[in-house]
Motif scaffolding. Structure first.
Motif, mmCIF file in Angstrom:
data_model
loop_
_atom_site.group_PDB
_atom_site.id
_atom_site.type_symbol
_atom_site.label_atom_id
_atom_site.label_comp_id
_atom_site.label_asym_id
_atom_site.label_seq_id
_atom_site.Cartn_x
_atom_site.Cartn_y
_atom_site.Cartn_z
ATOM 1 N N ILE A 59 -0.007 -3.614 14.595
ATOM 2 C CA ILE A 59 -1.323 -3.719 13.950
ATOM 3 C C ILE A 59 -2.059 -2.393 14.049
ATOM 4 O O ILE A 59 -2.650 -1.905 13.072
ATOM 5 N N GLN A 60 -2.020 -1.756 15.235
ATOM 6 C CA GLN A 60 -2.718 -0.491 15.426
ATOM 7 C C GLN A 60 -2.157 0.587 14.509
ATOM 8 O O GLN A 60 -2.906 1.383 13.926
ATOM 9 N N LYS A 65 -2.730 3.980 9.645
ATOM 10 C CA LYS A 65 -2.238 4.394 8.337
ATOM 11 C C LYS A 65 -3.322 4.222 7.275
ATOM 12 O O LYS A 65 -3.495 5.077 6.398
ATOM 13 N N ILE A 66 -4.099 3.120 7.376
ATOM 14 C CA ILE A 66 -5.198 2.903 6.433
ATOM 15 C C ILE A 66 -6.220 4.030 6.532
ATOM 16 O O ILE A 66 -6.698 4.558 5.519
ATOM 17 N N ALA A 120 -4.000 4.284 -3.962
ATOM 18 C CA ALA A 120 -4.446 4.121 -2.573
ATOM 19 C C ALA A 120 -4.982 2.713 -2.328
ATOM 20 O O ALA A 120 -4.725 2.109 -1.281
ATOM 21 N N GLU A 121 -5.744 2.199 -3.312
ATOM 22 C CA GLU A 121 -6.303 0.842 -3.159
ATOM 23 C C GLU A 121 -5.194 -0.200 -3.052
ATOM 24 O O GLU A 121 -5.276 -1.123 -2.224
ATOM 25 N N ASP A 122 -4.172 -0.059 -3.888
ATOM 26 C CA ASP A 122 -3.046 -1.006 -3.827
ATOM 27 C C ASP A 122 -2.322 -0.929 -2.486
ATOM 28 O O ASP A 122 -1.946 -1.960 -1.900
ATOM 29 N N GLU A 126 -2.004 -3.845 0.498
ATOM 30 C CA GLU A 126 -0.714 -4.261 1.034
ATOM 31 C C GLU A 126 -0.704 -4.179 2.563
ATOM 32 O O GLU A 126 -0.230 -5.090 3.246
ATOM 33 N N LEU A 127 -1.265 -3.069 3.105
ATOM 34 C CA LEU A 127 -1.316 -2.907 4.556
ATOM 35 C C LEU A 127 -2.236 -3.938 5.200
ATOM 36 O O LEU A 127 -1.942 -4.481 6.274
#
Length: 282
Positions: A59-60, A65-66, A120-122, A126-127
């Motif tokens: 999760i971290q 990555k986000i 980037a939004e997609d 997903e993340l």
């Protein structure tokens, strides 16, 4: 209790993945792989704890990555703004073609930026979906651990003590009949089953003679578990889900009570308090 034979469930059949009584082993599980129920529980609990830690780590990583993607988008937007400003300055000097060229350049840059933002939004969506699934899985693991712990503590009593920040402490259980008027050694023979910390890093169990404990990390919260019928007193590092020490084959002979000692303040070095969770009894 075994629904077939009305006997206590004492063993775990690894072949059939089910709890069985001693009569079941004779009648139905003679050639199966059997282990004590407590042993299987400890193994499953350790595995679940490891899965929980790995899930939190995943999760971290997803969240980091986000943040990297968001930063990349911001940098891309700044670069796009700079390109727009430079393009406007260049094409303004070209009188006749300035307006047409400027409009074309701005549209091209904005379309490029829009494409980057959409991608980037997609990716972020997903993340975030993966994080949601991991958090759900983490919640299910925690619930399973709580349910398993409760089932194993039904005969059994259990309490937890926070020792964070302490340099010295004692904790465990003691007989109701202990000598309270004289200073006596902490040992099972005198009615004490306990562990202690001295000098901030020296851990010992009050066996006879005392046992020096080698721990991988300093416990922040210690769990104390007693099985009266089995004559067992075990101590656990709650956060690491690891066994610290067990007294086995104990003879209690009467009521048991929790035993605590926070020790002296030691000039403020040992000023932290022991925080005790409610004791569960059957």
């Amino acid at each position: 209790m075994c629904p077939k034979h009305d006997k206590p469930l004492e063993l775990f059949c690894k072949t059939d993945q089910t709890c069985v009584c001693m009569l079941c082993t004779v009648l139905e599980h003679k050639i199966h792989e059997l282990v004590p129920l407590k042993e299987e529980y400890e193994g499953k609990k350790a595995a679940l704890g490891k899965t929980q830690a790995e899930t939190q780590q995943m999760i971290q990583k997803k969240r980091l990555k986000i943040e990297e993607i968001k930063q990349s988008v911001d940098l891309s937007k700044e670069e796009a703004d700079r390109e727009v400003a430079e393009g406007v300055q260049v094409f303004t000097a070209l009188k006749e073609s300035a307006e047409r060229g400027q409009a074309n350049l701005i549209n091209t840059i904005k379309e490029k930026q829009k494409t980057i933002e959409n991608q980037a939004e997609d990716f972020i969506k997903e993340l975030e979906q993966e994080i949601s699934e991991l958090e759900k899985r983490s919640s299910e693991v925690e619930q399973h651990i709580r349910i398993s712990s409760c089932l194993m503590m039904e005969n059994k009593f259990y309490f937890e003590v926070q020792v964070k920040g302490k340099t010295e402490w004692d904790l465990g259980v003691a007989r109701e009949s202990i000598n309270r008027k004289e200073e006596i050694p902490l040992s099972p023979e005198e009615g004490y089953w306990s562990i202690w910390l001295r000098d901030g890093n020296e851990y010992r169990a009050s066996d006879d003679p005392p046992v020096l404990l080698s721990l991988k990390s300093q416990p922040q919260k210690v769990g104390v578990f007693v099985d009266y019928e089995e004559g067992l007193v075990s101590f656990y590092d709650v956060d690491a889900a690891a066994l610290i020490y067990s007294f086995t084959g104990c003879s209690f002979n009467g009521k048991l009570y929790p035993y605590f000692s926070p020790h002296d303040n030691d000039g403020g070095k040992n000023s932290a308090t022991l925080i005790i969770s409610p004791v569960r009894v059957n």
